[in-house]
Design a protein around this motif. Structure first.
Motif, short mmCIF file in Angstrom:
data_model
loop_
_atom_site.label_atom_id
_atom_site.label_comp_id
_atom_site.label_asym_id
_atom_site.label_seq_id
_atom_site.Cartn_x
_atom_site.Cartn_y
_atom_site.Cartn_z
N LYS A 116 -7.41 2.65 3.09
CA LYS A 116 -7.19 1.32 3.67
C LYS A 116 -7.45 1.44 5.17
O LYS A 116 -6.88 2.30 5.85
CB LYS A 116 -5.75 0.84 3.43
N GLY A 141 -3.10 -0.78 -4.26
CA GLY A 141 -4.27 -0.92 -3.42
C GLY A 141 -5.21 0.27 -3.49
O GLY A 141 -5.05 1.19 -4.28
N TRP A 186 0.83 -1.21 0.00
CA TRP A 186 0.00 0.00 0.00
C TRP A 186 0.87 1.26 0.00
O TRP A 186 0.57 2.23 -0.71
CB TRP A 186 -0.92 0.00 1.21
#
Length: 651
Positions: free
Chosen positions: A256, A252, A247
Motif C-alpha cells: 500500500k 487490502g 490494512w
C-alpha cells in the motif's frame, strides 16, 4: 553462535537454567516461570494469586539436588487477566520476588522479535512430566486487542496445558526467549491452541521488565503518537484512519502506497496514531479501553505491524539491517561481507512493515530495490511518501502496478486454461462417459467463464495504465490506482474463486478419466468372455446369453456411456458364462481378457500359488479338461471356423 545470528542447537536433552517450577505448599505444581534476574521470576498472574507465596524450584541448576526458594508476589508488578466487552483477554502477567537470590548466570533476558511465521518451543511441567519437558509449537497469529499470540502444537500431545502457565517461549531460529505461555483453549471445532504474551506486551503491562528486555522497539521514536499531555493533535482524518486500520488488520493489497505531505497535519497525526495503536508495547491501556470513544473502524489490531521505521536520511543498508534484526537474522561480526539484504533474501520471514519517508531516504533507488526483495519474501508493506515525483512513480510501477499486472495476467491465464484446454478435455470425456454430476461441472465452467469475461472486460475498459494520479486535477493521496476498475478491485476474490473452481474441475476430470479407463476394461472383459462363450457353445444358440451380451455391448458403445449400468450388464453376462463351465471360464477367459488375467495373477500371488502345474508353463492351457484350447485341438478346419462364428452377433 546464537548471539551472532546463528541457529540455536537442539535443546531437547537439556533443561534451561532459567526454567522455574512453581509449587504450592501442598506439593502440587502451580505452573512455571522464567528467571529474569537473581531475585525476580516472571510468570502468569493466574498461577499465583495476589498476597500468596509459592516454592520456586530451579530444575536446570547443576548438581543432584533441585534448589528451592520461597517466592512471593510483587504487588507492584501484578496484572490479573481481564476481558473486554468482546471477551478478548488482557494481562495475566506477574513478577515474583525470591527470598534468596540465584546466581546471575542462571538468568535470561526477553527479546523483542517479530512474532509471525515462527516455530517455537516452551519448557513446562504438564501432568505426568513434573521434571519438565520441551513442547513444540508454531505461531498461528495474533489474538484480541491485547496483542497476545496464538500457538498451535506441532506434535501430538504438545499442547501447553496445566503446569505450563508462565513457561518461557523460545524462538527456534535464535534461541531467544520471546514471551511466556498464558493458557490454552479449544475452539468449537475441537482445535487446541495455547496463547503467548510476547515480550512487547509483557513490557507494556509490566514496565519494570523493560530492564530485562533486549532488542530495539518496533516503532522509531519519530513515529510515535504523543500521549504524554502535550497539546492535542489535529482532528482525526477519519476516512484515512479507517483505511489504515483495515490494512493493518490484514485487509487490502500486499503493498500500500500512501502520500502524506508535510502540510497535511491531520493526515500525519492520523498515521502516527495508527502506527502507535498497532504496536504491542506502545498500545496503552487507555488506548485499548476507550475503543468505544473512537470513530468506528479506526482502531487497528494490536500487533498490526511488526516494524515501523522512518527512513528519512537513512541508507538502504541501514534499513536492511534494521529489518534483519527484527527478523532475528543478526549480523555475523566475523564476516565483513555479511550483508543484511542477502540474509533477508535467503532466510527472511514475512513481516508487516511500515516505511515512512521513502522518497527522503539517502538513496531512494537502492531503498526501492530492498523493498522489492522484501515484497518477494512475502512482506506486507505500507510505504509513506512525502511528495510525488520520480521515486513515487517508480515505486508504484515496480511494487504495485507491475506486480499487479503480472498477478492479473497469471489469474487470466489460469481462467483461460480452465475454460479452454481443460473445458475441451472435460467435454470430450463427458461425451464418452456419463459424469456423476454434469450440472456441477457445467456450473463451474460457467462461473470460470464469467470471471474471465469480467476481468478481460475490465481490462479493456481501463485501457493502458498511465500512472497513478496523473490525470487532470488528480490527487494521488485519494485517487484510485490505474487499471483497477471499481467492479474488479480485489483480485484475491477472483484468485480464491479460481482455486475453488480449478480444484472442482480437476477432480471431475480425474473421475471422468477413471470412468473411461473402467469402460475400456469392461470392453476387453466383454470381448474376452464373448469369445470364450462361442468356444464353449460350439455354435449352439443361447438366447439368454445373447440377450445379455447385446445389452452390455449396447451400453458400452452408447455415448455417453453409463459406466455403472454397463458394469452391471457385463457382470451379468460374465456370470452366466462362468456358470456354464466355471473352471474353464476362469482359466480360458485370461487368454481373451488381459485385465482378467492380471487380476487372477494377482490373486494367485497373494495366495502363494505361483508355481506352474506339471508339464511346464506351456501346458497350462491343457490342464483344464474340456477347456477352449483343448476344444480347439480336437477339431480343426472348417468345423472350427463355424464354431468360432457361432452365437449371435450384435446388430
Amino acid at each position: 553462535m546464537v548471539a551472532d545470528g546463528g541457529i540455536s542447537a537442539d535443546p531437547s536433552s537439556t533443561t534451561p537454567p532459567w526454567a522455574v517450577r512453581l509449587r504450592w505448599a501442598n506439593g502440587e505444581i502451580a505452573g512455571a516461570g522464567v528467571l529474569l534476574s537473581p531475585d525476580a521470576v516472571l510468570t502468569c498472574a493466574h498461577v499465583v494469586p495476589p498476597g500468596s507465596h509459592v516454592t520456586a524450584e530451579f530444575v536446570g541448576a547443576p548438581g543432584p539436588r533441585v534448589p528451592a526458594v520461597t517466592a512471593r508476589v510483587d504487588e507492584d508488578a501484578y496484572v490479573p487477566e481481564t476481558r473486554d466487552a468482546d471477551g478478548d483477554p488482557s494481562g495475566d502477567v506477574a513478577l515474583l520476588r525470591l527470598e534468596r537470590p540465584r546466581p546471575a548466570h542462571e538468568t535470561v533476558t526477553l527479546r523483542r522479535l517479530s512474532a509471525p511465521h515462527r516455530t517455537v518451543r516452551m519448557y513446562g511441567f504438564p501432568h505426568g512430566q513434573s521434571g519438565g519437558v520441551w513442547l513444540r509449537a508454531a505461531i498461528v497469529g495474533g489474538c484480541g486487542r491485547d496483542g497476545q499470540v496464538r500457538l498451535g502444537p506441532r506434535t501430538p500431545g504438545g499442547l501447553a496445558g496445566p503446569g505450563c502457565g508462565g513457561a518461557g517461549v523460545v524462538d527456534d531460529l535464535t534461541g531467544e526467549v520471546i514471551g511466556i505461555v498464558l493458557t490454552n483453549v479449544r475452539d468449537r471445532h475441537g482445535n487446541a491452541f495455547s496463547f503467548m504474551s510476547p515480550a512487547e506486551t509483557i513490557v507494556r503491562h509490566l514496565p519494570r521488565v523493560a530492564r530485562w528486555t533486549r532488542g530495539p522497539a518496533a516503532v522509531d521514536d519519530r513515529l510515535r503518537s504523543r500521549t504524554d499531555g502535550t497539546p492535542p493533535a489535529p482532528a482525526l482524518d477519519e476516512p484515512y484512519a479507517q483505511r489504515l486500520a483495515a490494512w493493518l488488520r490484514g485487509d487490502g493489497d500486499q503493498v500500500k502506497i500512501s502520500l502524506v505531505r508535510p502540510s497535511q497535519h491531520a493526515r500525519s497525526a492520523t498515521l502516527l496514531r495508527a502506527i502507535t495503536l498497532a504496536d504491542r508495547e506502545l498500545r496503552t491501556s487507555a488506548s485499548v479501553d476507550r475503543a468505544s470513544l473512537d470513530a468506528p473502524g479506526t482502531v487497528p489490531s494490536a500487533g498490526g505491524h511488526d516494524l515501523a521505521v522512518d527512513v528519512t536520511g537513512a541508507t538502504a543498508a541501514e534499513t536492511a539491517e534494521r529489518v534483519a534484526e527484527r527478523m532475528g537474522l543478526w549480523r555475523h561480526h566475523t564476516d565483513p561481507a555479511d550483508r543484511a539484504v542477502e540474509r533477508i533474501r535467503t532466510g527472511g520471514v514475512p513481516l508487516t512493515l511500515v516505511v515512512v519517508g521513502v522518497d527522503q531516504a539517502a538513496d531512494p533507488p537502492a531503498l526501492l530495490d530492498l523493498l522489492a526483495v522484501l515484497r518477494e519474501r512475502g512482506c506486507r508493506l505500507l510505504l509513506v511518501f512525502r511528495d510525488t515525483g520520480p521515486v513515487y512513480a517508480r515505486a508504484r510501477d515496480v511494487l504495485v502496478d507491475g506486480p499487479g499486472r503480472e498477478r492479473r495476467a497469471r489469474l487470466v491465464a489460469r481462467l483461460r486454461e480452465l475454460t479452454g484446454p481443460l473445458a475441451a478435455s472435460l467435454g470430450e470425456a463427458m461425451a464418452t462417459v456419463r459424469a456423476d454430476d454434469p450440472a456441477a461441472v457445467h456450473d463451474a465452467l460457467y462461473r470460470a467463464g464469467a470471471a474471465l469475461h469480467l476481468l478481460t472486460a475490465a481490462d479493456r475498459r481501463a485501457g493502458p495504465a498511465t500512472g497513478h494520479g496523473t490525470g487532470p486535477g488528480a490527487d494521488p493521496a485519494t485517487a484510485d490506482p490505474p487499471g483497477r476498475p471499481a467492479d474488479v478491485t480485489d483480485l484475491a476474490v477472483y484468485e480464491r474463486l479460481a482455486d475453488r473452481l480449478g480444484a472442482r474441475l480437476h477432480a471431475a476430470a480425474g473421475r471422468l478419466e477413471a470412468l473411461r479407463r473402467r469402460r475400456g476394461e469392461l470392453l476387453g472383459r466383454l470381448d474376452g468372455y464373448h469369445a470364450l462363450h462361442r468356444s464353449l457353445t460350439r455354435g449352439a444358440e443361447d438366447l439368454d446369453a445373447d440377450a445379455l451380451y447385446r445389452r452390455a455391448h449396447r451400453l458400452l458403445r452408447a455415448r455417453p456411456c453409463d459406466v455403472r449400468a454397463a458394469e452391471e450388464a457385463v457382470e451379468a453376462y460374465t456370470a452366466l458364462v462362468e456358470r456354464a463351465d466355471p473352471a474353464t471360464a476362469r482359466h480360458d477367459v485370461a487368454r481373451h481378457d488381459p485385465a482378467t488375467a492380471r487380476h487372477d495373477a494377482a490373486r494367485r500371488d497373494a495366495a502363494g500359488h505361483d508355481a506352474a502345474p506339471h508339464g511346464g508353463p506351456g501346458q497350462v492351457a491343457d490342464t483344464a479338461g474340456g477347456g477352449a484350447a483343448a476344444c480347439g485341438r480336437e477339431e480343426a478346419g472348417p468345423g472350427r471356423n463355424r464354431r468360432e462364428r457361432g452365437g449371435a452377433e450384435p446388430s
